[in-house]
Every structure is written in structure tokens, then in C-alpha cells.
Scaffold this active site. Structure first.
Site, PDB file in Angstrom:
ATOM      1  N   GLU A 140       0.801  -1.152   0.011  1.00 50.24           N
ATOM      2  CA  GLU A 140      -0.136  -0.265  -0.063  1.00 50.24           C
ATOM      3  C   GLU A 140       0.881   1.249  -0.086  1.00 50.24           C
ATOM      4  OE1 GLU A 140      -3.723  -2.079   2.578  1.00 50.24           O
ATOM      5  OE2 GLU A 140      -2.647  -0.173   3.213  1.00 50.24           O
ATOM      6  N   GLY A 144       4.711  -0.973   3.103  1.00 52.78           N
ATOM      7  CA  GLY A 144       5.280  -1.759   1.958  1.00 52.78           C
ATOM      8  C   GLY A 144       5.911  -2.978   2.620  1.00 52.78           C
ATOM      9  N   GLU A 256       7.975 -17.385  -2.886  1.00 51.92           N
ATOM     10  CA  GLU A 256       8.137 -16.161  -3.528  1.00 51.92           C
ATOM     11  C   GLU A 256       9.457 -15.749  -3.462  1.00 51.92           C
ATOM     12  OE1 GLU A 256       6.568 -11.348  -3.512  1.00 51.92           O
ATOM     13  OE2 GLU A 256       5.490 -12.882  -2.393  1.00 51.92           O
ATOM     14  N   GLY A 353      31.904  -0.218 -21.319  1.00 52.78           N
ATOM     15  CA  GLY A 353      32.376   1.280 -21.668  1.00 52.78           C
ATOM     16  C   GLY A 353      31.123   2.180 -21.987  1.00 52.78           C
TER      17      GLY A 353
END
Length: 393
Positions: A140, A144, A256, A353
Site C-alpha cells: 500500500e 510496503g 516467492e 564502457g
């Protein structure tokens, strides 16, 4: 094409069997045919077309763990999920991959573990076919990693709840048909009680997806705000125990986080391979960049980090298969593999680079996309807290 030797595991500790490698070949063909040629356009559009997930379903890549009676393969073996997670990173299509693995690895286990027989009959065939795409909504605007601080509320009414609130940073947020949503359903309850998992459907009155959020990477992955304005959610959409949502979330967070670790380490391998190819071809001061000691030593160190991390990660996958993976071990895997990925893309950009800063090169895109793996699924600071507590601190 990436060097396959960089993705090889020790023959004495091989994780996969023949059926996993058969899936790898099939899925790689699907990616090459259906995903890779279109992916640049989806990056520009900010979303993968919804019908692509139906194609993935028709090919058998949606919900492989779903029982056969609902159309799945009925194989409860996370190694198949690992194959998919590795291949999307090898192909350089993480935006599509996140949508697929979030469906298979993160959201679907909640339906398999907690859905009633009626709910499974209603939802699982569509999840396998790709007709129903899943998301999970925890985060939300003001909550978090602190899941106990959820403010989205569900007010009890006859035969269900009225839900008000919002969620943010929701992957699959635009495309999702079903959203496993963490809602505080008991007012005044303790921080870790009173949270329930409600399945919200995209056609419910009062449910709306906000704008597709603009991110620094993963542009093809639709990430949205979700808004709930008096959404009527019936009892039939309660997932698991009323008030037991926080405990349900904690059980499934380990898988997860392991899924994130798989993608992160595969991303590190891809970055290493791209960089090795570049320094072998790019000339400077009359010799390939790869002939300089700095290039050789940096890439040797990176290859060693990746190989060591792979051994630990494979052990965690085996533990998950045996039902032995702990939250602490999953946190270690997510923490370490995402940090190795961060090193890999940083070294890769440096050795490329100026070309490493150009988005036409995959290493530049990977550099931006890799940053989120140290944040989502629980920020790495939270992973360190989990590990610290496990060692008595």
C-alpha cells in the site's frame, strides 16, 4: 545466444532431470517464436498484450502444478518453475517473465493451498488456460515491507465484505483478472491478526486499476495502483481462514523469495555471458579487452560468486521440494542472489564502457531492471533482519 557452459551445473549435483530439460527446450522455443521478436514493442507500449498469456496457457506454461482435473500437469515440482525463471532471463525478456512467474510461483500457490473445492472449480481451469491472470496485492502507499500496517479495510455485511482502500506497485495490475488481496477485516485487531485474503475480480463494482506506473526498468511488465471504492466481495471469495491472512502470507513468502532469487541469479549469469562475449570482441590498445588483467580478474571473481550462489540456491530448491525450506534460508537466497545480480550488471556496464550505457545493448537494460530485485518480495534490509533473528540477534 548465451554460452550454455555458463549455465551448466556440476554433474555431481545436477538439479534437473530429463523432463525438466524437455520443458526447457519447449519453453525456449516458445520464447524465441512468440516473445523475443515482439518484446521491444511491448517495452515501448509498457505492457504485454493480454492474449500472450493465453498463448502461454495453450502451450502448457501456465499453472504446471495445478491438478490434472483442472487442466494442469498435476506436477508439484518447483524445478519446472525454476526452468521457466531461468529461461526468461537468458532470453532477456524479464518483463514478460515477471508476469508469468508471478502468476505461477507467487499467486497461484494461494489458490492451491487455501481455495475451497468450489473456488478451485471456479478459478483453476482459467488460470491454466491463461484466461484468468493472477496478481497479489499486499503493498500500500503507506505499507510496503511492513505487512502488518495494512490500511485497506473490509467491513462485514451480510454474506461478505465491503472493501475500501488502495494498493500500489502491483505487478500484473492492469492485466490481472483475479487479485489475491490482503485486507484488514477485523477492526481494532492486533497488527498480525484480523487480516484476511480476499480474491477481488476485475469486473466487481468499485474495483479499478489506476495508471500503468512508469518504472526505470521492466517496462513491459504492467505495474499499477489498484483502488477499491465500496467493492462488495462475497463470502465465496474468502481465501483460507478469516483473520488468518497474515499467517497464510508468511507461509508462501518463502517460495516467492526463492522465485526472485532464481531470476536474479539467472540474470547475473546472463550479464556475465554478455560481458564475456563483448570483451572477447572489443579491441583496445591492440588487443581484446578480455586480455587485460582487470577484465580477466573481475570476470573470474564474478563467475566464482555466481557458481557459489548457484550451489546454495539449488540446495534451497531441493529443500522446498522436500517441504523443508525455512523462511531464513529463503531470505538468504533472495538477499545474496539479488546482490550478486547487482554486482554482475554493474561490472558488465563498466566493461562495456560507453556502449554499456546505451539501451540497445542488453546489459544496459539489465542494469536498470536488476535494481528492483533488492526491493520487491521484501526489501533486502528485511531479509537481513530475518537472518539476524535466526542467528540470535
Amino acid at each position: 545466444m548465451l554460452d550454455s557452459t555458463l549455465f551448466a551445473r556440476s554433474s555431481t549435483t545436477a538439479l534437473f532431470e530429463d523432463e525438466h530439460e524437455a520443458l526447457r527446450e519447449s519453453f525456449r522455443t516458445f520464447l524465441d517464436r512468440e516473445i523475443v521478436p515482439r518484446y521491444a514493442q511491448w517495452e515501448r507500449d509498457g505492457i504485454v498484450p493480454r492474449e500472450i498469456y493465453r498463448l502461454a496457457g495453450q502451450a502448457g506454461f501456465m499453472g504446471p502444478s495445478v491438478p490434472e482435473r483442472f487442466g494442469g500437469a498435476g506436477v508439484d515440482d518447483f524445478r519446472f518453475n525454476v526452468v521457466i525463471g531461468e529461461e526468461v532471463m537468458r532470453a532477456g525478456v524479464p518483463g514478460f517473465g515477471l508476469g508469468l512467474t508471478l502468476h505461477n510461483d507467487v499467486a497461484l500457490p494461494y489458490l492451491l493451498e487455501y481455495a475451497t473445492p468450489e473456488q478451485q472449480e471456479r478459478w483453476l481451469p482459467g488460470c491454466v488456460a491463461g484466461d484468468l491472470l493472477l496478481a497479489i496485492a499486499m503493498t500500500e502507499p503507506d505499507a510496503g515491507s511492513d505487512l502488518a500496517a495494512l490500511a485497506t479495510r473490509g467491513r462485514r455485511v451480510d454474506s461478505g465484505w465491503v472493501v475500501d482502500g488502495s494498493k500500489t506497485f502491483i505487478s500484473n495490475g492492469v492485466n490481472a483478472d483475479l487479485v489475491v488481496t490482503a485486507v484488514r477485516t477485523e477492526a481494532g485487531s492486533s497488527r498480525h491478526r484480523g487480516v484476511s485474503l480476499l480474491v477481488l475480480e476485475r469486473d466487481m463494482d468499485g474495483y479499478s486499476a489506476g495508471r500503468n506506473l512508469e518504472k526505470i526498468g521492466m517496462h513491459a511488465q504492467d505495474t499499477a495502483e489498484l483502488f477499491f471504492d465500496g467493492v462488495r466481495v462475497p463470502d465465496q471469495n474468502l481465501l483460507g481462514e478469516e483473520g488468518g491472512g497474515f499467517a497464510h502470507l508468511m507461509v508462501n513468502l518463502a517460495q516467492e523469495r526463492l522465485s526472485i532469487a532464481v531470476a536474479a541469479l539467472a540474470g547475473a549469469r546472463a550479464a556475465l555471458s554478455w560481458t564475456i562475449s563483448y570483451v572477447q570482441e572489443r579491441q583496445a590498445f591492440g588487443q581484446p579487452l578480455g586480455a587485460f588483467q582487470n577484465s580477466r580478474f573481475q570476470l573470474a571473481h564474478l563467475a566464482t560468486r555466481i557458481s557459489v550462489a548457484q550451489s546454495f540456491l539449488d540446495d534451497c530448491v531441493r529443500e522446498l521440494g522436500r517441504g523443508e525450506l525455512t523462511a531464513e534460508r529463503a531470505a538468504m537466497a533472495k538477499l545474496w542472489c539479488s546482490e550478486v545480480q547487482g554486482v554482475a550488471v554493474d561490472v558488465g556496464v563498466q566493461l562495456h564502457g560507453g556502449y554499456g550505457y546505451m539501451t540497445e545493448y542488453p546489459i544496459a537494460r539489465a542494469y536498470a531492471e536488476a535494481r528492483i530485485t533488492r526491493i520487491y518480495g521484501g526489501a533486502n534490509e528485511i531479509m537481513q533482519e530475518i537472518v539476524a533473528r535466526s542467528i540470535g540477534l
